[in-house]
Design a protein around this motif. Structure first.
Motif, mmCIF file in Angstrom:
data_model
loop_
_atom_site.group_PDB
_atom_site.id
_atom_site.type_symbol
_atom_site.label_atom_id
_atom_site.label_comp_id
_atom_site.label_asym_id
_atom_site.label_seq_id
_atom_site.Cartn_x
_atom_site.Cartn_y
_atom_site.Cartn_z
ATOM 1 N N SER A 1 27.728 26.115 36.223
ATOM 2 C CA SER A 1 27.653 24.900 35.430
ATOM 3 C C SER A 1 29.050 24.458 34.968
ATOM 4 O O SER A 1 29.348 23.259 34.934
ATOM 5 C CB SER A 1 26.734 25.148 34.237
ATOM 6 O OG SER A 1 26.712 24.029 33.398
ATOM 7 N N PRO B 1 22.245 24.720 37.764
ATOM 8 C CA PRO B 1 23.565 24.128 37.529
ATOM 9 C C PRO B 1 23.731 22.872 38.371
ATOM 10 O O PRO B 1 23.311 22.843 39.529
ATOM 11 C CB PRO B 1 24.528 25.240 37.959
ATOM 12 C CG PRO B 1 23.746 26.118 38.871
ATOM 13 C CD PRO B 1 22.317 26.025 38.447
ATOM 14 N N ARG B 2 24.314 21.827 37.765
ATOM 15 C CA ARG B 2 24.371 20.508 38.423
ATOM 16 C C ARG B 2 25.603 20.370 39.308
ATOM 17 O O ARG B 2 26.403 19.433 39.161
ATOM 18 C CB ARG B 2 24.324 19.416 37.355
ATOM 19 C CG ARG B 2 23.092 19.471 36.465
ATOM 20 C CD ARG B 2 21.800 19.431 37.264
ATOM 21 N NE ARG B 2 20.618 19.332 36.402
ATOM 22 C CZ ARG B 2 19.379 19.485 36.842
ATOM 23 N NH1 ARG B 2 19.156 19.777 38.118
ATOM 24 N NH2 ARG B 2 18.361 19.365 36.019
ATOM 25 N N ASP C 1 29.562 20.232 30.382
ATOM 26 C CA ASP C 1 28.175 20.688 30.521
ATOM 27 C C ASP C 1 27.623 21.016 29.134
ATOM 28 O O ASP C 1 28.361 21.400 28.225
ATOM 29 C CB ASP C 1 28.035 21.871 31.491
ATOM 30 C CG ASP C 1 28.734 23.129 31.029
ATOM 31 O OD1 ASP C 1 29.828 23.022 30.439
ATOM 32 O OD2 ASP C 1 28.207 24.235 31.251
ATOM 33 N N SER D 1 26.143 23.281 26.997
ATOM 34 C CA SER D 1 25.790 24.679 26.801
ATOM 35 C C SER D 1 25.489 24.963 25.330
ATOM 36 O O SER D 1 24.705 25.840 25.006
ATOM 37 C CB SER D 1 26.894 25.601 27.311
ATOM 38 O OG SER D 1 28.128 25.257 26.743
ATOM 39 N N TYR E 1 22.517 23.316 30.324
ATOM 40 C CA TYR E 1 23.417 23.188 31.471
ATOM 41 C C TYR E 1 23.229 21.893 32.244
ATOM 42 O O TYR E 1 23.459 21.827 33.436
ATOM 43 C CB TYR E 1 23.340 24.449 32.369
ATOM 44 C CG TYR E 1 23.578 25.651 31.498
ATOM 45 C CD1 TYR E 1 24.856 25.923 31.023
ATOM 46 C CD2 TYR E 1 22.523 26.434 31.047
ATOM 47 C CE1 TYR E 1 25.073 26.965 30.135
ATOM 48 C CE2 TYR E 1 22.738 27.479 30.161
ATOM 49 C CZ TYR E 1 24.014 27.726 29.718
ATOM 50 O OH TYR E 1 24.226 28.738 28.838
ATOM 51 N N GLU E 2 22.811 20.846 31.508
ATOM 52 C CA GLU E 2 22.892 19.500 32.073
ATOM 53 C C GLU E 2 24.339 19.022 31.915
ATOM 54 O O GLU E 2 25.127 19.643 31.184
ATOM 55 C CB GLU E 2 21.934 18.550 31.331
ATOM 56 C CG GLU E 2 20.456 18.876 31.527
ATOM 57 C CD GLU E 2 19.978 18.705 32.975
ATOM 58 O OE1 GLU E 2 20.722 18.125 33.798
ATOM 59 O OE2 GLU E 2 18.860 19.161 33.285
#
Ligand code: ADP
Ligand code: MG
Length: 315
Positions: A70, A190-191, A207, A209, A251-252
């Motif tokens: 991430s 994870p993106r 991210d 978190s 975790y976006e």
């Protein structure tokens, strides 16, 4: 009882894809691609702080690598190599085998080579160091947000925090929703593909978190700007709103891009089949100032911004 070296050999030494010399020597050898910068990051997961004692080992293996991926995503980096330092209370072969299965499942999914680490007896904790590559000068940094930019978020932050609240008996969610919240908590995605696609589009990225507001706050401070947020479908005051605004562990990605790129970001959402929501705009103002409005435009004062290990308060 297996020795430290037998454990490493059996569970953590795998064929590599793009590494000169991997696990087994005093150091690994890697050859970064020409014209690229290396992005390096590390994350520590400690039992009872980041995961509950008794956590399912396969999911924990996945998450241990995923949280590091991430960070690569948030930098716009292609993840390439990882090192794993593990402290384990006992050489429990079944437990380690499951953990390694989850870890390598995530590594294979993202083409990452495990190239080294350290293994020691101690209270259960895992530290991954990850290396990725980005074309020189093209990393997505926290200091690139500019007044007038749109602010975007991927997915729906808050699900992992709701999953944790459910596990801890602080709420009772409908069954199907609870399942997706627990998946978000245990198996975060994870993106990475989004981070790569945002090179050349986003001016800054981070991210989520520690919590949406807290993490966006870091971008605002580093960029010396303020923001007005109007998150579509903001839930009414309560746990769900707190989790969306301040829940950690999702975790976006949150990123900024010039408003002239709004349409392009919309197309990206379709291509990646990942919701990307415009949640506000960057403004000239006191660095770090964040004004949050509800759907009707009324100013809302959030009760939490995010998680801090030394002043912990869960939403
Ligand atoms: P040293 O004594 O030189 O630190 P170690 O005996 O700790 O080396 O480790 C031997 C090899 O195994 C090294 O290449 C190290 O990077 C690797 N290694 C140790 N633990 C792990 C692990 N958990 N995952 C992957 N590689 C590991
Ligand atoms: Mg060592």
């Amino acid at each position: 009882m297996p020795s430290e070296f037998a454990l490493i050999e059996r569970f953590f030494r795998r064929p590599t894809r793009h590494t000169v010399l991997g696990v087994g020597d005093d150091g690994a050898l890697i050859a970064p691609s020409a014209g690229h910068e290396l992005v390096v990051s590390t994350d520590l997961l400690v039992e009872d702080t980041h995961f509950l004692a008794g956590a399912e080992p396969e999911a924990l293996g996945w998450k241990t690598l995923a949280v590091n991926l991430s960070d690569m995503a948030a930098m716009g980096a292609l993840p390439r190599w990882a090192l794993l330092a593990a402290a384990l209370p006992a050489p429990d072969v079944d437990w380690i085998e499951s953990f390694a299965r989850g870890f390598f499942d995530c590594a294979d999914h993202h083409g990452v080579d495990l190239i080294g680490g350290d293994t020691t007896r101690g209270p259960r904790s895992f530290c991954v160091t990850i290396l990725g590559e980005v074309p020189a000068g093209h990393a997505l940094r926290r200091d690139g947000a500019k007044a007038g930019d749109s602010i975007w978020m991927s997915g729906r932050p808050g699900l992992a925090a709701l999953g944790l609240a459910q596990l801890q008996g602080r709420c009772v969610l409908a069954e199907a929703f609870a399942r997706s919240c627990l998946t978000a908590l245990h198996r975060p995605q994870p993106r990475v593909a989004l981070g790569l696609a945002l090179r050349g589009i986003a001016g800054s990225a981070i991210d989520v978190s520690d919590g949406l507001l807290a993490d966006l706050g870091h971008v605002l401070e580093k960029s010396g700007v303020a923001a007005r947020l109007q998150i579509p479908d903001l839930p009414p005051a309560g746990l769900e709103r707190d989790c969306l605004l301040a829940g950690g562990d999702d975790y976006e990605l949150v990123f900024t891009a010039a408003a002239s790129r709004d349409r392009e970001v919309g197309l990206l959402a379709d291509r990646l089949e990942l919701p990307l929501t415009r949640i506000g705009e960057i403004r000239v103002g006191p660095p770090g100032e964040l004004v949050l409005c509800d759907d009707a435009g009324a100013v809302v004062t959030p009760s939490h911004r995010g998680y801090d290990h030394f002043t912990p308060r869960l939403p």
